[in-house]
Design an enzyme around this catalytic site. Sequence first.
Site, PDB file in Angstrom:
ATOM      1  N   SER A 187      15.182   2.292   1.043  1.00  0.00           N
ATOM      2  CA  SER A 187      14.004   1.432   1.154  1.00  0.00           C
ATOM      3  C   SER A 187      14.307   0.233   2.038  1.00  0.00           C
ATOM      4  O   SER A 187      15.284  -0.493   1.807  1.00  0.00           O
ATOM      5  CB  SER A 187      13.571   0.946  -0.237  1.00  0.00           C
ATOM      6  OG  SER A 187      12.544  -0.010  -0.148  1.00  0.00           O
ATOM      7  N   SER A 191      10.190   5.658   0.034  1.00  0.00           N
ATOM      8  CA  SER A 191      10.778   4.403  -0.449  1.00  0.00           C
ATOM      9  C   SER A 191      10.359   4.033  -1.865  1.00  0.00           C
ATOM     10  O   SER A 191      11.025   3.221  -2.506  1.00  0.00           O
ATOM     11  CB  SER A 191      10.426   3.254   0.505  1.00  0.00           C
ATOM     12  OG  SER A 191       9.053   2.940   0.418  1.00  0.00           O
ATOM     13  N   SER A 244       6.174   7.550   3.102  1.00  0.00           N
ATOM     14  CA  SER A 244       7.633   7.596   3.049  1.00  0.00           C
ATOM     15  C   SER A 244       8.106   7.746   1.610  1.00  0.00           C
ATOM     16  O   SER A 244       7.318   7.717   0.663  1.00  0.00           O
ATOM     17  CB  SER A 244       8.242   6.336   3.672  1.00  0.00           C
ATOM     18  OG  SER A 244       8.064   5.224   2.804  1.00  0.00           O
ATOM     19  N   LYS A 286       5.583  -1.923  -1.894  1.00  0.00           N
ATOM     20  CA  LYS A 286       6.839  -2.149  -2.608  1.00  0.00           C
ATOM     21  C   LYS A 286       6.505  -2.713  -3.994  1.00  0.00           C
ATOM     22  O   LYS A 286       5.348  -2.947  -4.326  1.00  0.00           O
ATOM     23  CB  LYS A 286       7.747  -3.138  -1.871  1.00  0.00           C
ATOM     24  CG  LYS A 286       8.076  -2.776  -0.429  1.00  0.00           C
ATOM     25  CD  LYS A 286       8.961  -1.551  -0.288  1.00  0.00           C
ATOM     26  CE  LYS A 286       9.233  -1.232   1.182  1.00  0.00           C
ATOM     27  NZ  LYS A 286       9.959   0.051   1.337  1.00  0.00           N
TER      28      LYS A 286
END
Length: 266
Positions: free
Chosen positions: A219, A74, A72, A129
């Site tokens: 995100s 994010s 993704s 993250k």
Amino acid sequence: MKWFEIGLVVLTFATGIVWLLDKLFFAKRRAASGGLLDDEPVVVDYSRAFFPVLAVVLVLRSFVAEPYKIPSSSMMPNLLIGDFILVNKFAYGLRLPVNNHKFVALGEPARGDVVVFKPPHDPEQNWIKRVVGLPGDRIGFHGDTLYINGEAVEYQPIGRYTGTGRGAEMTGATLLTERLPGREHQVLEWIDRANPSGQGEWTVPAGQYFVMGDNRDNSEDSRFWTRTHFLPEENLRGRAFLIWLNCEGWFCKGSFDPSRIGTSIK
């Protein structure tokens, strides 16, 4: 990913047990009865051949480094869709495969680390993250500005971002340098946003962390987790440290950026 890990563990132990039992008992019986190597059962032959390979792969993936693919946007602009990364599996302690139980403590995440983890609301998946809040921190996010213990994080605008491949949708976002205490990296944010989301303040409990994506307006991170806004330490998988390939689509049928090979993750 979890089923692959389970399968790897089962195959490693199964082939190892077959090989060991044959070496301790059955091989001696065949030799005593005048048996030849050609008389060795097929399952033993395959186990003897595959066990060392499986054992090495299991040890490397579980305790040294494990590969992941970024699915993704994010973590743009630092990690792009199609990046293949390596994750340091011993940075935060050695953990058993499958159940992720830590049995040797070696270190703790630092602010700014990019971590792979099992999200508390969906532990069957692996997410990635950046750690922005440590245990005891008071984290605030207001109007696209991050606050740590009441102090606004400093931002330096760089310009407009130009995305490529599946990340082209982020073209036009604002590219900034975010200066976390002792660490700086780049982030993205949309411009002229009338209704910002993910606003609030949170105090990070002991043994937990607050994580955010670098693509701040795209995100699903600690700001939006409803059951708990925090990442438990036991859900950590490791620290991302290297991009070893960038390739979209099967067999790299799509965008391929050789310049990203060997890029360290900051």
